[in-house]
Design a protein around this motif. Structure first.
Motif, PDB file in Angstrom:
ATOM      1  N   VAL A   1       0.863  -1.185   0.000  1.00 54.86           N
ATOM      2  CA  VAL A   1       0.000   0.000   0.000  1.00 54.86           C
ATOM      3  C   VAL A   1       0.899   1.234   0.000  1.00 54.86           C
ATOM      4  CG1 VAL A   1      -1.822   1.274   1.199  1.00 54.86           C
ATOM      5  CG2 VAL A   1      -1.808  -1.233   1.276  1.00 54.86           C
ATOM      6  N   THR A   2       0.975   1.919  -1.144  1.00 54.79           N
ATOM      7  CA  THR A   2       1.792   3.140  -1.175  1.00 54.79           C
ATOM      8  C   THR A   2       0.923   4.284  -0.640  1.00 54.79           C
ATOM      9  OG1 THR A   2       1.108   3.976  -3.341  1.00 54.79           O
ATOM     10  CG2 THR A   2       2.855   2.304  -3.327  1.00 54.79           C
ATOM     11  N   GLY A   3       1.543   5.180   0.136  1.00 56.48           N
ATOM     12  CA  GLY A   3       0.746   6.228   0.786  1.00 56.48           C
ATOM     13  C   GLY A   3      -0.126   5.639   1.871  1.00 56.48           C
ATOM     14  N   GLY A   4       0.304   4.541   2.433  1.00 60.91           N
ATOM     15  CA  GLY A   4      -0.493   3.785   3.411  1.00 60.91           C
ATOM     16  C   GLY A   4      -0.634   4.449   4.771  1.00 60.91           C
TER      17      GLY A   4
ATOM     18  N   LEU B   1       6.092  10.179   4.269  1.00 59.98           N
ATOM     19  CA  LEU B   1       5.717  11.026   5.429  1.00 59.98           C
ATOM     20  C   LEU B   1       5.664  12.515   5.069  1.00 59.98           C
ATOM     21  CD1 LEU B   1       7.714   9.214   8.296  1.00 59.98           C
ATOM     22  CD2 LEU B   1       5.291   8.976   7.695  1.00 59.98           C
ATOM     23  N   SER B   2       5.508  12.813   3.783  1.00 59.84           N
ATOM     24  CA  SER B   2       5.428  14.246   3.406  1.00 59.84           C
ATOM     25  C   SER B   2       4.066  14.826   3.790  1.00 59.84           C
ATOM     26  CB  SER B   2       5.627  14.401   1.888  1.00 59.84           C
ATOM     27  OG  SER B   2       4.580  13.709   1.209  1.00 59.84           O
ATOM     28  N   ASN B   3       3.069  13.950   3.919  1.00 66.53           N
ATOM     29  CA  ASN B   3       1.740  14.472   4.248  1.00 66.53           C
ATOM     30  C   ASN B   3       1.097  13.581   5.308  1.00 66.53           C
ATOM     31  OD1 ASN B   3      -0.495  16.102   4.123  1.00 66.53           O
ATOM     32  ND2 ASN B   3      -1.423  15.058   2.391  1.00 66.53           N
ATOM     33  N   SER B   4       1.954  13.017   6.192  1.00 61.39           N
ATOM     34  CA  SER B   4       1.430  12.135   7.242  1.00 61.39           C
ATOM     35  C   SER B   4       2.468  12.033   8.356  1.00 61.39           C
ATOM     36  CB  SER B   4       1.155  10.746   6.652  1.00 61.39           C
ATOM     37  OG  SER B   4       0.672   9.916   7.687  1.00 61.39           O
ATOM     38  N   THR B   5       2.147  11.305   9.415  1.00 62.02           N
ATOM     39  CA  THR B   5       3.129  11.124  10.505  1.00 62.02           C
ATOM     40  C   THR B   5       3.177   9.640  10.892  1.00 62.02           C
ATOM     41  OG1 THR B   5       1.647  11.142  12.409  1.00 62.02           O
ATOM     42  CG2 THR B   5       2.211  13.290  11.470  1.00 62.02           C
ATOM     43  N   ILE B   6       4.289   9.259  11.495  1.00 68.18           N
ATOM     44  CA  ILE B   6       4.495   7.854  11.883  1.00 68.18           C
ATOM     45  C   ILE B   6       3.478   7.435  12.960  1.00 68.18           C
ATOM     46  CG2 ILE B   6       6.197   8.321  13.714  1.00 68.18           C
ATOM     47  CD1 ILE B   6       6.446   5.529  11.032  1.00 68.18           C
ATOM     48  N   LYS B   7       2.863   8.419  13.621  1.00 68.53           N
ATOM     49  CA  LYS B   7       1.838   8.110  14.640  1.00 68.53           C
ATOM     50  C   LYS B   7       0.665   7.340  14.023  1.00 68.53           C
ATOM     51  CE  LYS B   7       0.588  11.463  17.498  1.00 68.53           C
ATOM     52  NZ  LYS B   7       0.569  11.003  18.868  1.00 68.53           N
TER      53      LYS B   7
ATOM     54  N   GLU C   1       8.045   0.968   5.313  1.00 72.13           N
ATOM     55  CA  GLU C   1       9.315   1.479   4.781  1.00 72.13           C
ATOM     56  C   GLU C   1       9.126   2.931   4.361  1.00 72.13           C
ATOM     57  OE1 GLU C   1      11.385  -2.593   3.083  1.00 72.13           O
ATOM     58  OE2 GLU C   1      11.921  -0.608   2.284  1.00 72.13           O
ATOM     59  N   LYS C   2       9.908   3.829   4.999  1.00 73.06           N
ATOM     60  CA  LYS C   2       9.873   5.241   4.593  1.00 73.06           C
ATOM     61  C   LYS C   2      10.642   5.334   3.284  1.00 73.06           C
ATOM     62  CE  LYS C   2      10.840   9.940   6.269  1.00 73.06           C
ATOM     63  NZ  LYS C   2      11.643  10.434   5.126  1.00 73.06           N
ATOM     64  N   LEU C   3       9.995   5.756   2.229  1.00 74.87           N
ATOM     65  CA  LEU C   3      10.629   5.725   0.908  1.00 74.87           C
ATOM     66  C   LEU C   3       9.969   6.769   0.019  1.00 74.87           C
ATOM     67  CD1 LEU C   3      11.372   2.327  -0.819  1.00 74.87           C
ATOM     68  CD2 LEU C   3      10.622   4.240  -2.175  1.00 74.87           C
ATOM     69  N   ASP C   4      10.813   7.501  -0.709  1.00 73.21           N
ATOM     70  CA  ASP C   4      10.273   8.495  -1.643  1.00 73.21           C
ATOM     71  C   ASP C   4      10.186   7.840  -3.018  1.00 73.21           C
ATOM     72  OD1 ASP C   4      11.240  11.918  -2.570  1.00 73.21           O
ATOM     73  OD2 ASP C   4       9.763  10.504  -3.389  1.00 73.21           O
ATOM     74  N   LEU C   5       8.978   7.645  -3.487  1.00 71.96           N
ATOM     75  CA  LEU C   5       8.773   6.934  -4.754  1.00 71.96           C
ATOM     76  C   LEU C   5       9.305   7.714  -5.954  1.00 71.96           C
ATOM     77  CD1 LEU C   5       5.131   5.605  -4.190  1.00 71.96           C
ATOM     78  CD2 LEU C   5       7.248   4.266  -4.130  1.00 71.96           C
TER      79      LEU C   5
ATOM     80  N   ALA D   1     -11.681   6.101  16.496  1.00 69.95           N
ATOM     81  CA  ALA D   1     -11.061   7.446  16.601  1.00 69.95           C
ATOM     82  C   ALA D   1      -9.546   7.330  16.824  1.00 69.95           C
ATOM     83  CB  ALA D   1     -11.712   8.267  17.708  1.00 69.95           C
ATOM     84  N   LYS D   2      -8.955   6.235  16.375  1.00 69.32           N
ATOM     85  CA  LYS D   2      -7.481   6.109  16.470  1.00 69.32           C
ATOM     86  C   LYS D   2      -6.795   6.522  15.170  1.00 69.32           C
ATOM     87  CE  LYS D   2      -7.589   2.298  19.866  1.00 69.32           C
ATOM     88  NZ  LYS D   2      -7.483   3.196  21.014  1.00 69.32           N
ATOM     89  N   ILE D   3      -7.553   6.583  14.086  1.00 71.46           N
ATOM     90  CA  ILE D   3      -7.042   7.139  12.817  1.00 71.46           C
ATOM     91  C   ILE D   3      -8.159   7.990  12.212  1.00 71.46           C
ATOM     92  CG2 ILE D   3      -5.312   5.380  12.222  1.00 71.46           C
ATOM     93  CD1 ILE D   3      -7.375   4.036  10.419  1.00 71.46           C
TER      94      ILE D   3
END
Ligand code: WQD
Length: 340
Positions: free
Chosen positions: A6-9, A34-40, A56-60, A189-191
């Motif tokens: 899932v990219t942008g997962g 993580l450009s528009n999200s957080t690891i939380k 995996e943090k990765l810039d496609l 309400a966790k995501i």
């Protein structure tokens, strides 16, 4: 157990889809830059399902890294591709950022996917491709019109790229899901939706206004030719939308697709005006919303809501949640993140 990329997962729709995939027993690998999200968000997913997806943090946009990733994950049974920039206004100001981030990345993922044993691909598209459709509700045969923004154009071009690739790669099976307006949050309400900065979209702006983060909502135009003068959209609960991705993926995994490239409109089939959304919010939250009427917003279409016959009959999927359900889930999420 199938492994699904899932990219942008860790994004809004991606994270809800990961939860539904895990609920169905899939093993999930997430790529996100993580450009528009957080690891939380990863913690939120794990808290809901009790299973931590591989992340995996990765810039496609980095082609070599995409190739290396797929070399390490040759057993991927399917890809659901969410990763893209999605702010209409920003795309007008910075078109090249959108063409690079939404198109190059799609090409790199497809090139690597084409080298795998199984080639199943679900694409995150949008009703934006229809522009202002002439006929309501909108079917999948409605003409794709000249995009109103570079963002919308990247979705149209993306669909064409996939279609052309499927034409010369018979073993590649792909589905484009054309979303209408995703809103709401997981019942736990966790995501939920985490807009960065001032929300561009209606529902997060409503909940942030009610939470006291914004002074008042501006309703962009009340002189449209609709029942109450405000624009009409098809607001679909994000969990219903997430479930549509799982159903579409299973269609491909079980070779139920009628040809190797298909598109489906994913909405509720019901249109709601901006004022009806506000009324729904006030009903479920018990709060009076502070809003005013403001001039129309450039690029807004008057109305857009889906004809869901094809998704209901061929995909075997139907949205379950009402507008009230979605608005309540959005409000519960806002209260949770603001500790209200
Ligand atoms: C909905 C209605 C606004 C904010 C866009 C993209 C679409 C998808 C969803 C990514 C409109 C009105 C909004 C506000 C308002 N994005 N509004 N005051 O524009 O239908 O769709 O977001 O996938 O591709 O096009 O959604 O929520 O921005 O607007 O009155 O502060 O709410 O005018 O009528 P939109 P939206």
């Amino acid at each position: 157990m199938h492994k699904i990329l899932v990219t942008g997962g860790l994004g809004f729709i991606g994270s809800h889809t990961v939860v539904e995939l895990q609920n169905k027993g899939f093993e999930v690998v997430i790529i996100d830059d993580l450009s528009n999200s957080t690891i939380k968000v990863l913690e939120g997913i794990t808290a809901i399902t009790g299973k931590a997806p591989i992340f995996e943090k990765l810039d496609l946009k980095e082609k070599n890294k995409v190739e290396a990733f797929f070399k390490n994950h040759q057993d991927i049974a399917g890809v659901i591709h969410f990763a893209a920039s999605k702010a209409v206004g920003e795309s007008v100001e910075n078109p090249l950022l959108y063409y690079e981030n939404n198109i190059n990345t799609l090409v790199y993922v497809l090139k690597s996917l084409s080298k795998l044993e199984t080639k199943n691909f679900i694409f995150s598209s949008s009703c934006t491709v229809y522009g202002q459709a002439d006929k309501m509700p909108i079917t999948e045969n409605a003409p794709v019109k000249l995009a109103e923004s570079p963002y919308g154009n990247t979705k149209q071009i993306g669909e064409e790229i996939i279609k052309d690739t499927c034409k010369i790669t018979p073993e590649l099976s792909a589905i484009s899901l054309r979303y209408f307006n995703p809103i709401g949050a997981h019942a736990s309400a966790k995501i939920g939706e985490l807009p960065i900065g001032v929300p561009q979209n209606l529902v997060p702006f409503i909940t942030q206004t009610a939470a006291g983060l914004r002074k008042e909502l501006s309703v962009f135009g009340n002189d449209y030719p609709t029942s109450d003068g405000t624009c009409i959209r098809d607001y679909i609960h994000v969990v219903d939308l997430a479930k549509a991705h799982v159903v579409a993926l299973q269609r491909l995994l079980h070779n139920k697709n009628t040809n190797n490239y298909e598109t489906f409109n994913i909405g509720t089939g019901k249109g709601s005006t901006v004022l009806e959304v506000i009324k729904s919010f006030e009903k479920v939250s018990g709060k009076q919303l502070n809003y005013k009427f403001a001039p129309r917003r450039e690029g807004d279409v008057i109305q857009a809501y889906a004809d869901t016959t094809k998704a209901n009959n061929e995909l075997g999927w139907k949205a379950d949640s009402s507008l009230d359900d979605a608005m309540l889930s959005a409000w519960n999420w806002e209260k949770q993140i603001r500790n209200i």
